[in-house]
Design an enzyme around this catalytic site. Structure first.
Site, PDB file in Angstrom:
ATOM      1  N   SER A 186       0.848  -1.219  -0.077  1.00 53.78           N
ATOM      2  CA  SER A 186      -0.039  -0.056  -0.056  1.00 53.78           C
ATOM      3  C   SER A 186       0.828   1.329  -0.061  1.00 53.78           C
ATOM      4  CB  SER A 186      -0.963   0.157   1.271  1.00 53.78           C
ATOM      5  OG  SER A 186      -2.073   0.916   0.807  1.00 53.78           O
ATOM      6  N   THR A 187       0.875   2.204   0.987  1.00 56.00           N
ATOM      7  CA  THR A 187       1.517   3.499   0.977  1.00 56.00           C
ATOM      8  C   THR A 187       3.167   2.986   0.930  1.00 56.00           C
ATOM      9  OG1 THR A 187      -0.259   4.409   2.295  1.00 56.00           O
ATOM     10  CG2 THR A 187       1.899   5.624   2.080  1.00 56.00           C
ATOM     11  N   HIS A 213      -2.276  -1.236  -3.365  1.00 56.19           N
ATOM     12  CA  HIS A 213      -3.664  -0.210  -3.221  1.00 56.19           C
ATOM     13  C   HIS A 213      -3.438   1.022  -4.139  1.00 56.19           C
ATOM     14  CE1 HIS A 213      -4.180  -2.100   1.016  1.00 56.19           C
ATOM     15  NE2 HIS A 213      -4.734  -3.067  -0.246  1.00 56.19           N
ATOM     16  N   MET A 306      -0.662   1.093   5.439  1.00 57.23           N
ATOM     17  CA  MET A 306      -1.478   1.478   6.598  1.00 57.23           C
ATOM     18  C   MET A 306      -2.385   0.246   6.995  1.00 57.23           C
ATOM     19  SD  MET A 306      -1.471   3.779   9.116  1.00 57.23           S
ATOM     20  CE  MET A 306      -2.918   4.360  10.236  1.00 57.23           C
ATOM     21  N   ASP A 309      -4.650  -4.844   5.980  1.00 61.88           N
ATOM     22  CA  ASP A 309      -5.063  -5.900   4.825  1.00 61.88           C
ATOM     23  C   ASP A 309      -3.620  -6.768   4.336  1.00 61.88           C
ATOM     24  OD1 ASP A 309      -6.374  -6.718   2.718  1.00 61.88           O
ATOM     25  OD2 ASP A 309      -5.662  -5.154   1.320  1.00 61.88           O
TER      26      ASP A 309
END
Length: 366
Positions: A186-187, A213, A306, A309
């Site tokens: 993600s991030t 993501h 973050m 998931d």
């Protein structure tokens, strides 16, 4: 707002806003100026103006538009990273050249981005919420609630987190014991993923499947950017596609990606369901399907991001006998997802992206 109106133990984040639109600069200022943990230190209409004031403003985080006259957003980002590396949140659009420019910015050092087309600058409550969330994420600063006592925080203003339990490295499995590599991020994920794929090298005997993501409209540009820079073939996954060696498959934003065993091959299943998950695509959905479809013949890694998931999915992979890795805290932009996986004892090893890539190459190369 005067700084003496805030508890001295709560550190205020210094934010600089860079956009050639006066309206957008004023809108972002209005969103952030009254927050007790934010101090707006500067507003610039160009990259040149930001760089001129960089040392005086000393921002903890910068919001940056990419489509600006003069030196432009990418050149501004390059200079900022060279002079004073700082978390940067890109305000972007997925239309036109917006998506490719945003993806390029992420690979050049930007930390995260927001798709302006998803939000209204007239009724900007949703944009304010997501912008604040990202500011606190990329600076690893807890977002305090009004009733939280400052005494709960460390002197730096950050809430202490329990140390993650790092597992001992496991013996390398025999080469050729794997059918697929699955990665979730993600991030901060795009540069980490590129590093891993570069370390895997110019040939990989098994397919590599990735959930990153991203909002709708950006994963195609992400796949194209990786395809241009890597020797492996990179593409968005298609429904019913048989996964091939030397190929990387990116989950399409807005749809889940599952793996299904068909005879000796693995096949991509693409579906928008379930829609009620926080992330679509979901890393958990991919990892859990890989555990069902390939079991112990999977090598999987959960990277920076973050939330949680992928933690349950990585745990399912490990329970099925797969080899599992997590990105380490020092190299993670946000350590939330790896930390959640480590809390479940889901990782066989913890390492930075370069080491993860080398480890995966060892595991799958005959």
């Amino acid at each position: 707002m005067s700084s003496d109106a805030h508890p001295s133990s709560v550190r205020r984040l210094r934010v600089a806003v860079v956009d050639d639109s006066t309206f957008i600069r004023k809108a972002i200022t209005r969103m952030l100026e009254d927050h007790p943990q934010i101090r707006l230190v500067g507003s610039a209409g160009s990259g040149e103006e930001l760089l001129t004031h960089l040392e005086d403003w000393a921002p903890d985080v910068v919001t940056l538009d990419l489509d600006m006259p003069g030196m432009g957003g990418l050149a501004t980002l390059d200079r900022l990273m060279a002079l004073r590396p700082t978390p940067v949140i890109i305000l972007s659009t997925h239309s036109g050249e917006g998506a490719p420019l945003t993806i390029e910015a992420l690979h050049r050092g930007a930390t995260d981005f927001i798709d302006k087309q998803r939000y209204s600058l007239v009724d900007f409550g949703a944009l304010r919420t997501i912008l604040l969330d990202k500011i606190f994420q990329v600076t690893r600063t807890p977002h305090l609630q009004a009733d939280e006592a400052p005494s709960r925080k460390a002197a730096s203003g950050r809430e202490a987190e329990p140390a993650a339990v790092v597992p001992e490295p496991q013996p390398v499995e025999l080469p050729g014991a794997f059918d697929v590599i699955v990665l979730g991020a993600s991030t901060g994920g795009p540069p980490a993923l590129q590093t891993i794929l570069e370390e895997i090298g110019n040939a990989c005997p098994v397919p590599i499947v990735i959930v990153q993501h991203m909002p709708t409209g950006f994963t195609h540009a992400f796949a194209e950017r990786l395809n241009a820079y890597l020797p492996l073939q990179v593409q968005e996954a298609r429904q019913g596609q048989t996964l091939q060696p030397n190929s990387v498959y990116i989950a399409v934003a807005g749809k889940h990606l599952r793996l299904r065993r068909h005879d000796a091959a693995l096949v991509a299943e693409v579906s928008p369901f379930p829609k009620n998950l926080v992330h679509v695509p979901s890393i958990d959905v991919l990892f859990e399907s890989a555990a069902r479809g390939a079991g112990a013949r999977v090598a999987g890694a959960l990277l920076t991001g973050m939330g949680s998931d992928g933690a349950k999915g990585l745990s399912a992979l490990k329970a099925a006998g797969a080899f599992t890795l997590c990105q380490d805290e020092a190299s993670s932009v946000v350590f939330g997802m790896p930390r959640a996986a480590l809390a479940l004892n889901a990782a066989s090893e913890v390492a930075p992206p370069r080491t993860i890539g080398r480890r995966l190459r060892e595991l799958v190369t005959v």
